[in-house]
Design a protein around this motif. Sequence first.
Motif, short mmCIF file in Angstrom:
data_model
loop_
_atom_site.label_atom_id
_atom_site.label_comp_id
_atom_site.label_asym_id
_atom_site.label_seq_id
_atom_site.Cartn_x
_atom_site.Cartn_y
_atom_site.Cartn_z
N LEU A 32 -37.05 28.75 -15.62
CA LEU A 32 -37.20 30.08 -16.21
C LEU A 32 -36.92 30.08 -17.71
O LEU A 32 -37.32 31.00 -18.42
CB LEU A 32 -36.25 31.08 -15.54
N THR A 33 -36.23 29.06 -18.18
CA THR A 33 -35.87 29.05 -19.61
C THR A 33 -37.11 28.98 -20.50
O THR A 33 -37.10 29.48 -21.62
CB THR A 33 -34.92 27.88 -19.92
N ALA A 34 -38.18 28.37 -19.98
CA ALA A 34 -39.42 28.30 -20.77
C ALA A 34 -40.03 29.68 -20.98
O ALA A 34 -40.82 29.88 -21.91
CB ALA A 34 -40.43 27.38 -20.07
N ALA A 35 -39.66 30.62 -20.11
CA ALA A 35 -40.17 32.00 -20.24
C ALA A 35 -39.21 32.88 -21.01
O ALA A 35 -39.36 34.11 -21.02
CB ALA A 35 -40.41 32.58 -18.85
N GLY A 36 -38.20 32.27 -21.62
CA GLY A 36 -37.28 33.03 -22.45
C GLY A 36 -36.07 33.58 -21.72
O GLY A 36 -35.33 34.41 -22.27
N VAL A 37 -35.85 33.15 -20.48
CA VAL A 37 -34.68 33.61 -19.72
C VAL A 37 -33.51 32.68 -20.00
O VAL A 37 -33.65 31.46 -19.88
CB VAL A 37 -35.00 33.64 -18.21
N SER A 38 -32.38 33.24 -20.35
CA SER A 38 -31.19 32.40 -20.54
C SER A 38 -30.49 32.24 -19.18
O SER A 38 -30.29 33.22 -18.46
CB SER A 38 -30.23 33.02 -21.55
N VAL A 39 -30.18 31.00 -18.83
CA VAL A 39 -29.48 30.70 -17.58
C VAL A 39 -28.16 30.04 -17.94
O VAL A 39 -28.14 28.98 -18.59
CB VAL A 39 -30.32 29.77 -16.68
N THR A 40 -27.06 30.67 -17.55
CA THR A 40 -25.73 30.19 -17.89
C THR A 40 -24.94 29.93 -16.62
O THR A 40 -24.94 30.77 -15.70
CB THR A 40 -24.98 31.23 -18.74
N LEU A 41 -24.30 28.78 -16.55
CA LEU A 41 -23.43 28.47 -15.42
C LEU A 41 -21.99 28.40 -15.90
O LEU A 41 -21.69 27.70 -16.88
CB LEU A 41 -23.84 27.15 -14.76
N VAL A 42 -21.13 29.13 -15.23
CA VAL A 42 -19.71 29.17 -15.58
C VAL A 42 -18.93 28.47 -14.48
O VAL A 42 -19.03 28.82 -13.30
CB VAL A 42 -19.21 30.63 -15.71
N GLU A 43 -18.17 27.47 -14.85
CA GLU A 43 -17.31 26.79 -13.88
C GLU A 43 -16.04 26.33 -14.54
O GLU A 43 -15.97 26.17 -15.76
CB GLU A 43 -18.03 25.60 -13.24
N SER A 44 -15.02 26.12 -13.71
CA SER A 44 -13.73 25.68 -14.21
C SER A 44 -13.39 24.33 -13.62
O SER A 44 -13.49 24.12 -12.40
CB SER A 44 -12.63 26.69 -13.84
N ASP A 45 -13.00 23.41 -14.46
CA ASP A 45 -12.57 22.09 -13.98
C ASP A 45 -11.30 22.18 -13.15
O ASP A 45 -10.97 21.26 -12.39
CB ASP A 45 -12.34 21.14 -15.17
N GLU A 46 -10.56 23.30 -13.30
CA GLU A 46 -9.31 23.47 -12.55
C GLU A 46 -9.58 23.74 -11.07
O GLU A 46 -8.72 23.54 -10.23
CB GLU A 46 -8.50 24.65 -13.12
N ILE A 47 -10.77 24.26 -10.77
CA ILE A 47 -11.08 24.66 -9.41
C ILE A 47 -11.97 23.60 -8.78
O ILE A 47 -13.08 23.34 -9.23
CB ILE A 47 -11.80 26.03 -9.38
N GLY A 48 -11.48 22.96 -7.73
CA GLY A 48 -12.24 21.90 -7.07
C GLY A 48 -13.36 22.47 -6.22
O GLY A 48 -13.41 23.66 -5.92
#
Length: 513
Positions: A32-48
């Motif tokens: 979808l990024t090619a169509a101008g959609v921003s895709v963000t993934l949020v994760e924490s290294d603290e959480i297994g």
Amino acid sequence: MTGESPAPPITRVVIVGGGTAGWMTAAALSRLTAAGVSVTLVESDEIGTVGVGEATIPPLLDFNRSLGIDEDAFVRATQATFKLGIELVGWGRESDRYIHPFGTIGRDAEGVEFHQIWLRQSRLPGAAGDVGPIGDYSLATVAARMGRFARPSSDPAAVLSSLSYAFHFDAGLYARFLRGFAEDGGVTRIEGKIVAVEQDPASGFITAVKLEDGRAIGGELFVDCSGFRSMLLGGTLGVPYRSWQHWLPCDRAIAVPSARAGAAPPYTRATAGKAGWRWRIPLQHRVGNGHVYSSAHLSDAEAEQVLLEGLDGAPMAEPRRLRFVAGRRERLWDRNCVAIGLAAGFIEPLESTSIHLIQSGITRLMALFPDSGFAQREIDEYNRWLVREYEQVRDFVVLHYHATERDDSDFWNHCRTMPIPDSLAERIELWRGKARIFREQGDLFTEDSWIAVLMGQNVIPQSFDPLVHALPVAESARFLQHLRHVIARTAAAMPTHEDFIARHCAAVKQEAA
């Protein structure tokens, strides 16, 4: 024509959580990024991450191919081996052993299903009834027993075309592999621990997740891949969880890797015990082991002891303990939040369906990808499809527990006598009559899968399809003998599993630290 203007397209997608679910979703949405959609993934290294899904089923090949992933490169990167099915030990009776194979069993003749022909012949006296076990007519079963593997033939006339396969892989390495793919495709990863979720006060739609350092990550569509916590769908939007523990009583798992001992077989093993079962998943660099059990029938300490005593090689880490309740959220998509993976539901890993249900959620999301209007009809359609798939998978797994003759423990006495879903009871009743089994729309498991488990666990039909009588007995005997011989010969000509990997996709051996 007149009518309302369409809602603007979505421009910001936020995925909460990494692991297999998060990075599979990110990899798929990266297009979808090619169509101008921003895709963000949020994760924490603290959480297994849980990472119980090291064994897979054939539809994963479609997912990888849809991303354009080179299969040999994927196998090398994830220390994978190939899987032709699952060996189930001790499920019908303690002494039983059978394989639920991938691919087809036998070949239909004159419009009559193969298993019906086999059933008729197996009940005849003398040479005509000497047909051997039904597994002898599955190339995947025979090859698995011989420790052999080859990719299927594209020629539908070839016996090798009847084969299907999947993988065993290191789930952590798979997530890492997909992370690289997704980030190369334009997905942004943000490291941080989420401490709050912001919502629109009028609609209840999620507007942002707030991190421990004060940053707020805003979006229009949120994908909850936060695992059992179900931070967004369950925690924020309050979608209830529907437990299936009355049908699937196992609620604990202990996992531990061990050193390899001998050649890696091309199948998963699931060995039933007094209060659950143990898995064995061979990888190139180690073996994954686990014990799934009911805490009402076995203590954690006893379960760990059973697991460690059953290892083929030395343990390579401390055992990890997991708690779960089999079931699903009442809705898997609510407002502007879709839950995928454990955040949506969990059906224990007996038939390796966890990663498939992630894949199925992603595929359906892509098919029903919303605009900023979030049409309720599309959300309802998503929920209808996914709920049905969860329930169909549930029934297939419940079958393994219920179709047993074991009476050696309170656990098995409960499973054998417990009420089961009406949908499953109806299937079993239809099968018990004349061995009739029908695949419903969208059903993950084929008729051959149902036949393998029903026959493997001694659910024997009273009769068979009357149409079989149209086939001469002697002709059917020759047909079965020939097919059995060709399958055995084809399997014997395949390379060993170890040789195939060494030739095509061996991982680079890592030096010990």
